[in-house]
Design an enzyme around this catalytic site. Structure first.
Site, short mmCIF file in Angstrom:
data_model
loop_
_atom_site.label_atom_id
_atom_site.label_comp_id
_atom_site.label_asym_id
_atom_site.label_seq_id
_atom_site.Cartn_x
_atom_site.Cartn_y
_atom_site.Cartn_z
N ASP A 181 24.38 139.21 81.50
CA ASP A 181 23.25 140.07 81.81
C ASP A 181 22.51 139.65 83.07
OD1 ASP A 181 23.88 141.29 79.44
OD2 ASP A 181 21.89 141.04 78.53
N HIS A 233 24.20 134.87 80.76
CA HIS A 233 23.52 135.45 81.92
C HIS A 233 24.16 134.95 83.21
CE1 HIS A 233 20.58 135.71 78.64
NE2 HIS A 233 20.07 136.75 79.28
#
Length: 283
Positions: free
Chosen positions: A105, A250
């Site tokens: 992400d 991430h």
């Protein structure tokens, strides 16, 4: 950029917002990049949608890529049917066999995303990248690299806000602008989206469905945004490994060097344990 970790005071909000709807048929993408899910090709002569700023005028105005006229003489361009409106995102993908999904992400980020892409390429696996529009707009070449390697590019909003605090018009702007950027760069708009912080509400489910996207959450949270140490991230992935699991990591939003190194360590282990690391396809 903030992490997708949900603070305790927000978990109640998330639980109230969620309730599972009907399931969409899912199957694995084969190793051939040509099988990557895509929308119908843009009609010849039709200009790409511009990655513009917030749409002015009427609230709730659909993004530009849904308003393109057909070119005279071209065959009709059909948009995929709107998916069912969910009341809960997909958190795992059962029925995938001995497979797992890795997702990243907040990117793309030129400091960390290239190394993650290189590791995935080395091991010939695919992942899902839920990109923020403002980051994607700044690094279109990384978007192209993701798509060229067969990864799924999803929508993670434009600026990573807390979605339940926004109006319907603002949610549509956050999701619509990001889809516009992705389609402008790649030629196809996202088929999946993930709410920042994992905080969904009815408006986000409805608007996401109207834009042709399905909601995807996760099963295993590495909490890599807290920089707990590379070994800790590796342990969380390996301990949580199971068929159908979706792992959250991430590639932006802070120092992600631990996330990069952890991937280098746990990905070979998953493959050695017989897991197929792959991505879902909507049909």
């Amino acid at each position: 950029m903030r992490s997708d970790h949900i603070r305790p005071d927000r978990r109640t909000l998330l639980k109230v917002a969620l309730g599972l709807g009907a399931a969409t048929t899912l199957h694995l993408i084969a190793a051939d990049p040509a099988s990557t899910p895509s929308r119908p090709a843009r009609a010849a002569g039709t200009p790409p949608a511009a990655a513009a700023g917030p749409p002015a005028g009427l609230p709730g105005r659909p993004p530009a890529y849904r308003l393109q006229p057909m070119t005279a003489g071209s065959p009709p361009r059909f948009r995929p049917a709107r998916p069912p409106v969910r009341t809960r995102p997909f958190e795992e993908l059962p029925g995938l066999g001995h497979s797992m999904v890795l997702s990243f992400d907040d990117g793309p980020d030129a400091r960390y995303t290239p190394d993650i892409l290189a590791t995935l390429r080395k091991h010939k696996v695919r992942a899902m990248f839920f990109v923020c529009g403002e980051m994607a707009d700044a690094s279109p070449n990384l978007l192209r690299e993701m798509a060229d390697d067969g990864h799924v590019v999803g929508n993670h909003s434009w600026s990573h806000p807390l979605i339940p605090g926004l109006s319907r018009a603002a949610i549509r702007d956050e999701l619509g602008r990001t889809s516009d950027v992705v389609e402008t760069v790649l030629g196809t708009a996202p088929l999946w989206y993930r709410a920042p912080y994992g905080a969904w509400n009815r408006n986000s489910f409805e608007i996401g469905a109207d834009l042709g996207m399905e909601p995807m959450a996760w099963t295993v949270d590495t909490l890599d945004w807290t920089t707990p140490g590379t070994g800790t991230i590796v342990s969380r992935v390996l301990d949580g490994a199971a068929p159908g699991v979706v792992v959250l990591s991430h590639d932006a939003g802070g120092n992600r060097s631990q996330s990069v190194e952890a991937l280098r360590r746990y990905l070979p282990r998953l493959l050695e344990e017989g897991y197929r690391v792959t991505v879902p396809q909507r049909v």
